[in-house]
Write an enzyme that holds these catalytic residues in place. Structure first.
Site, PDB file in Angstrom:
ATOM      1  N   CYS D  42       0.853  -1.187   0.000  1.00  8.33           N
ATOM      2  CA  CYS D  42       0.000   0.000   0.000  1.00  8.33           C
ATOM      3  C   CYS D  42       0.889   1.238   0.000  1.00  8.33           C
ATOM      4  CB  CYS D  42      -0.855  -0.028   1.266  1.00  8.33           C
ATOM      5  SG  CYS D  42      -1.833   1.458   1.551  1.00  8.33           S
ATOM      6  N   THR D  44       0.802   3.452   2.084  1.00 10.66           N
ATOM      7  CA  THR D  44       1.194   3.626   3.480  1.00 10.66           C
ATOM      8  C   THR D  44       2.509   2.899   3.776  1.00 10.66           C
ATOM      9  OG1 THR D  44      -1.105   3.827   4.163  1.00 10.66           O
ATOM     10  CG2 THR D  44       0.465   3.182   5.870  1.00 10.66           C
ATOM     11  N   HIS D  47       5.307   4.994   2.683  1.00 15.50           N
ATOM     12  CA  HIS D  47       5.596   6.050   3.656  1.00 15.50           C
ATOM     13  C   HIS D  47       6.435   5.496   4.815  1.00 15.50           C
ATOM     14  CE1 HIS D  47       3.099   8.916   1.663  1.00 15.50           C
ATOM     15  NE2 HIS D  47       1.980   8.264   1.877  1.00 15.50           N
TER      16      HIS D  47
END
Lengths: 346, 346, 346, 346
Positions: D42, D44, D47
């Site tokens: 993902c 995310t 990140h």
């Protein structure tokens, strides 16, 4: 904690019930044990007492019945997490499965595998009762126990009345029993600008007026359709809240519902009824919604806000407070309709 | 412009109709005169032809009936503002008052003082017809006239099917006449993941399959409730689109509607019917919506988008194209159900 | 009927306006001529008077401005159909095209070709004015003219406040000018159980309290976010009604909006503003709705019901009644905020 | 069951991650232990890998990250009730508190005390992982593991796209990363009649076309506003699905949103951005909805129906399948945008 307690028990598969001394229930995992401070009589309790066909088909005696209550937590079962001893609670009385399609999509009120307190498992017409912690609804410590007890049926009225927008609308409530009376008060609080109540028992019609109905009609004395047509300039009402289950009331209600109107049905007809679907629904472009239980917990939040803020005062609806021993007097009051809500105090 | 034209006229208050030569209508202020390129037969036309009780109570012969059409504007009445000669149009057939509560609050489809083309005023089973400019719906010049003509009934299907969200839902269409067939196609286009059609005429069941139904059931041969319960894992369908008006279909439809489901009713029962409100609506927490006409013009925009984009192909539904003279053959096809939509060409 | 009348005229493209004697307007087809009984000053009139950039870009002097009014029909244009001489009316001030996508799909309030009375065509700061019959809203003969005049801005407040359900909700109104004050009253009438108003002018904060605000906050004196967070148990408000257009108020409003909350924005920031979309909208799961004008005529029906029933009393909001000649005093009051609504009497 | 397993671990508070051998997690009460069959990357995770300010402020190393997966239940914790060993599951990755206002009113996706798998507790970039039974979503045994793994992000796209009705609408998807691509496919399945995708990476634009976009635009090459205005006859799009979080895309998206349109925002701007609220929201009468997570479980039911029925085929979106060991290659693909969804196989 005593070992035994007083409770209203349906002992056999027959009309009636009796006061008995029974064991205080043991709290199981994820449950709490509650000392009942107040419990109120629902129409369902009347059905169980009278042992009507519905009750006979569903209830398995012996059973402590009763499901509306306010109580104080006195013992925590294993695995409970957020309540503590001393908390004041009421409960959502529908214990849901949590995994059916309805439970998993925001419709727990129509769970396909529901178990109801006081119907399918022991209830609260007793000194003590157990409920799952996840069904508990925390009450403010200073909320009067009788008011707290009637939050459950009040929730039925909230679910029904607030299933559509009422502000600046005309609203007809057919049937002013306790829940109909609550609906009258809620409709006024929600900004309905004309609230009409119909009811055959004068005692309850008077209560409807007290709750804020702008117009009350006794169908035994006045033609409902003529009267409502006149006072809505021939348009009919925007909203029908059907609380009676009575075929005549349903027919009259749909008849005066305006084209494009909305009807919420909480009352339960005892058998299939004839409906003029073409004229009452299709040509009318009407929307009809069937109401069961309370939305969990949306309805309870609304109930709390309406009661806490004083927007609705259920005080006048709680007409009788009786010791638990006098439950038969309460049942009789309910049967005759010479009451609002009857609260029993264990 | 000729002085006279051919038209299908209901001459007297009795069954039947006849082809007649009548005066071309004069265009009045704010109307347009249209040369009819195609006109299609609705169930309502069948009622008028057969002179059933509804028709006898409403229609005043002599009358040119028919209301679905595609045409070309040939003359503009005084005060018209946005159409021009040569424009291709169809029309919203409900001419509304514009000032009643419903008209003034976004519900023109249930106007309290409506006049319907081909029912309350001269229709379009003719070479020419007049319509108010404000009822005209501009068609692309290249839209086939038969498709353009059936936009009006397609709008009924759109209004019904799109009155709720269908994406990722299971949908039952009870009654696969022309509008039911359209609803099947619309439901598929709208993302319904299971579309079931019921219908007693095999010809139409086959069409339902062509339109994309995942399952078609003939209630004369298969138990609808058993079959649908099985194929929805016991849950029932999310949405019922009732297109038949048939009491058995309505009962079956509600019976397999899932708890918390939605029913849109377009079919018109010919008389009041018995409904198990308690089990089919109240306990089920169902929502029911009665459908009349088309939302003006929301439904027409949706109709346009679905047809223009190719999301729905009404081609297979238009099964017959007949010269206007053969209108009785068209009526007969409709009577027997051995057709989809029948288009007449003046 | 006199030939000339007094009127407030913006004579040149510059700040100011003057009282002038001008011709009484001729009524055109489908219009009615109205004798103005009362007219009220809107923030828009202040912009036109002050000749701010918006006014300079839109208004073409010379122009009689003013758009809120109550009047009596004194002459009917050709082709009018339902009004008669002597009728008391107000008007929807947005004259719409009727044929754009928005007009044709229930969104006339955002017509793409709108003309506004008193902005794009002559207004009602005058003894007489003309309006299209189709924009007229019939008033009861006994409705006070000042109350009737403020129905139009009241409609803005109704559109904003009733764009979501308020019953049993907590509501923050940022900006308590006349429309914000109306929104406070409407929110209370609609059953909001906590209504908070913010405003920097003490005169208006006091009015907010009179209208029923449960809490009023002056952001110049108190930290809005801290105060509201505290009084909502850290949850924030359910609903934000943004009436100020002020960037700080908008930021504070979004900051205290609860997760899953709803914001309706009527106030118009004078330039683009910085918004923390991620935290204020996305992570919050918030819904935001932009409000323009009034829904035609749904909003007007709601306005009528709320005022007629006494559910909202605009009496306290109408703080000043001045002869038309003293319009500059009214403009000055509006500029300083030392007023609620200012009504001018021609 | 082995004692140790391979897992991708964020070892320190710095960019990067490493493949490590760690203990297989112990299943706790009401959890299940899952053998991971597929897990997907993902944004995310990117990140967290890159250790951007958001990650640095939230994640506490050492942590196994990753949250999207398909797995097989290999062990049941105490107190589990409905799953069994051998069941194939994925999981709702937001572990909610269950008692906050949002959890208790049908908004668990914005729980005020959420813990996210692979962010706040150990994730699934590993051979085994534990999840609460109540977060498990049962998969059909024959669902391919890669498809099952991407149900979670697919649910984000479903939540966003189906937060409004799309049938017969024009839809703009700004940002065609994996979730934007899914939204394109969902919008087509839901009956949107014009779907436009914007994206700067040509690889992904091509995928958007494959998923059914009617028009794809690269803002680096073509003026988005001009192009979309032209292809919507000047009206603009009915619906904006904002998937990029990019300020330019957001500005363009609002600019071409039609008056009365609807915008759902899933993309997360990295900082506050300037928005022309007056013109983009207020005057436009727009509705804006912020999207977080998935509605539990409504979104999952929709996801299941769309995938099972074949209404949306995520096959083309899953462009890469790599052994877990090559997670850094997957991260790199995500960084450059030269991929759809990247699936890791432990």
């Amino acid at each position: 904690m005593p070992d035994t307690m007083r409770a209203v028990v349906k002992q056999t598969a027959a009309p009636g019930a009796e006061m008995a001394r029974v064991a205080v229930p043991k709290v199981r995992p994820e449950q709490v044990l509650v000392k009942v401070l107040a419990t109120s009589i629902c129409g369902t309790d009347l059905h169980i007492y009278q042992w009507d066909p519905w009750a006979a088909s569903r209830v398995k005696p012996p059973l402590i019945f009763g499901h509306e209550f306010a109580g104080e937590v006195v013992e925590l079962g294993e695995g409970t997490s957020h309540l503590k001893v001393g908390d004041h609670i009421s409960a959502e009385t529908h214990i849901v499965c949590g995994v059916c399609h309805q439970c998993r999509s925001g419709q727990r009120h129509i769970c396909q595998d529901v178990s109801i307190i006081g119907v399918d498992q022991p209830g609260c017409f007793a000194e003590y009762a157990t409920v799952p912690e996840s069904n508990a609804w925390l009450n403010p410590a200073d909320m009067p126990a009788d008011v707290a007890s009637v939050q459950e049926p009040f929730g039925n009225a909230v679910h029904t009345a607030l299933s559509t927008e009422l502000v600046a609308k005309s609203v007809l409530v057919t049937g002013c029993g306790p829940i109909g009376l609550m609906a009258v008060g809620i409709a006024k609080a929600a900004g309905a600008t004309l609230v009409i109540g119909t009811e055959v028992v004068p005692y309850r019609l008077e209560l409807a007026r007290t709750l804020g109905a702008d117009l009350v009609i006794n169908p035994l004395e006045t033609d409902v359709v003529t009267e409502i047509t006149a006072c809505t300039n021939g348009t009919g009402v925007d909203v029908l809240l059907e609380m009676s289950g009575n075929p005549s009331a349903i027919a009259e209600g749909f008849s005066v519902l305006r084209c494009g109107g909305y009807a919420a049905l909480l009352g339960i007809p005892s058998r299939p009824i004839e409906l003029d679907l073409a004229n009452d629904v299709v040509f009318k472009g009407a929307t009809v919604y069937g109401v069961t239980g309370r939305r969990v917990w949306e309805t309870w939040y609304q109930t709390r806000a309406l009661l806490d803020s004083g927007a609705v005062d259920v005080g006048p609806i709680i007409t009788h407070r009786l010791p638990l021993e006098e439950f038969e007097k309460g049942i009789e009051l309910m049967r005759t309709g010479q009451c609002g809500k009857v609260v029993l105090l264990p």
